[in-house]
Design a protein around this motif. Structure first.
Motif, PDB file in Angstrom:
ATOM      1  N   UNK A  29       0.861  -1.186   0.000  1.00 29.23           N
ATOM      2  CA  UNK A  29       0.000   0.000   0.000  1.00 29.23           C
ATOM      3  C   UNK A  29       0.898   1.237   0.000  1.00 29.23           C
ATOM      4  N   UNK A  30       0.284   2.392  -0.091  1.00 32.52           N
ATOM      5  CA  UNK A  30       1.039   3.634  -0.029  1.00 32.52           C
ATOM      6  C   UNK A  30       1.700   3.865   1.316  1.00 32.52           C
ATOM      7  N   UNK A  31       1.201   3.185   2.359  1.00 34.58           N
ATOM      8  CA  UNK A  31       1.743   3.373   3.710  1.00 34.58           C
ATOM      9  C   UNK A  31       2.374   2.108   4.292  1.00 34.58           C
ATOM     10  N   UNK A  32       2.459   1.046   3.496  1.00 36.70           N
ATOM     11  CA  UNK A  32       3.024  -0.196   4.051  1.00 36.70           C
ATOM     12  C   UNK A  32       4.520  -0.043   4.287  1.00 36.70           C
ATOM     13  N   UNK A  33       5.007  -0.840   5.234  1.00 36.55           N
ATOM     14  CA  UNK A  33       6.419  -0.806   5.619  1.00 36.55           C
ATOM     15  C   UNK A  33       7.116  -2.051   5.082  1.00 36.55           C
ATOM     16  N   UNK A  34       8.328  -1.877   4.631  1.00 39.58           N
ATOM     17  CA  UNK A  34       9.098  -3.005   4.124  1.00 39.58           C
ATOM     18  C   UNK A  34       9.314  -4.039   5.222  1.00 39.58           C
ATOM     19  N   UNK A  35       9.128  -5.301   4.887  1.00 39.28           N
ATOM     20  CA  UNK A  35       9.276  -6.380   5.863  1.00 39.28           C
ATOM     21  C   UNK A  35      10.678  -6.425   6.462  1.00 39.28           C
TER      22      UNK A  35
END
Length: 174
Positions: free
Chosen positions: A98-104
């Motif tokens: 998503x536009x706000x997801x964080x890299x794992x």
């Protein structure tokens, strides 16, 4: 060098406080592979939401009988399940770009807390309503032309990272 099999490895069977929540995944080979991946990473339970899971030859061929070893439930509403798990103090982590997801690889998974990893079908991913209820949304960095990968491969990568961060070095923390 002799190759080992599941009878001769030194791996210790463990179950971790991870629940895999599947948001409308009903492709038989994917369901079977999710059972196999969940078994490999000691997932406590799988909850399939939406469509009924396809029990049959295609699913059991890819699961290699792990559907008999991994606890699972089938529920109609993913929103009800996510809300229930939130009330039970699970950390709700959705795997979605998503536009706000964080890299794992930069996300720090919570230690000493139950985790619900939510994964979605290939066509639509995790629903927006579930994303809005999530405590965190993580993604796997992609470097090719495609912006997504198969749900089983993505789930495998996520479970590897969760178990590595939260449980692999558990004995070193004491």
């Amino acid at each position: 060098m002799k190759q080992l099999n599941h009878y001769t490895t030194n791996f210790t069977k463990q179950t971790f406080p991870i629940t895999l929540v599947c948001d409308n995944i009903n492709n038989a080979p994917n369901v079977g592979s999710l059972f196999r991946t969940a078994d490999a990473f000691g997932v406590e339970k799988i909850i399939f939401c939406g469509s009924p899971i396809p029990i049959g030859r295609k699913m059991t061929k890819t699961s290699r009988a792990t559907e008999k070893a991994v606890l699972f439930e089938e529920k109609e509403s993913v929103l009800e399940i996510v809300n229930r798990l939130k009330l039970e103090n699970y950390q709700i982590i959705s795997l979605e770009i998503t536009g706000n997801s964080q890299s794992i690889d930069s996300y720090v998974f919570p230690k000493n807390q139950n985790i619900a990893l939510v994964v979605g079908d290939e066509a639509f991913g995790v629903s927006e309503a579930v994303l809005n209820l999530s405590d965190a949304v993580i993604h796997i960095d992609m470097f090719g032309q495609n912006s997504s990968m198969n749900v089983v491969q993505a789930t495998t990568i996520a479970l590897y990272e969760i178990t590595k961060q939260c449980f692999k070095n558990k004995n070193l923390d004491n």
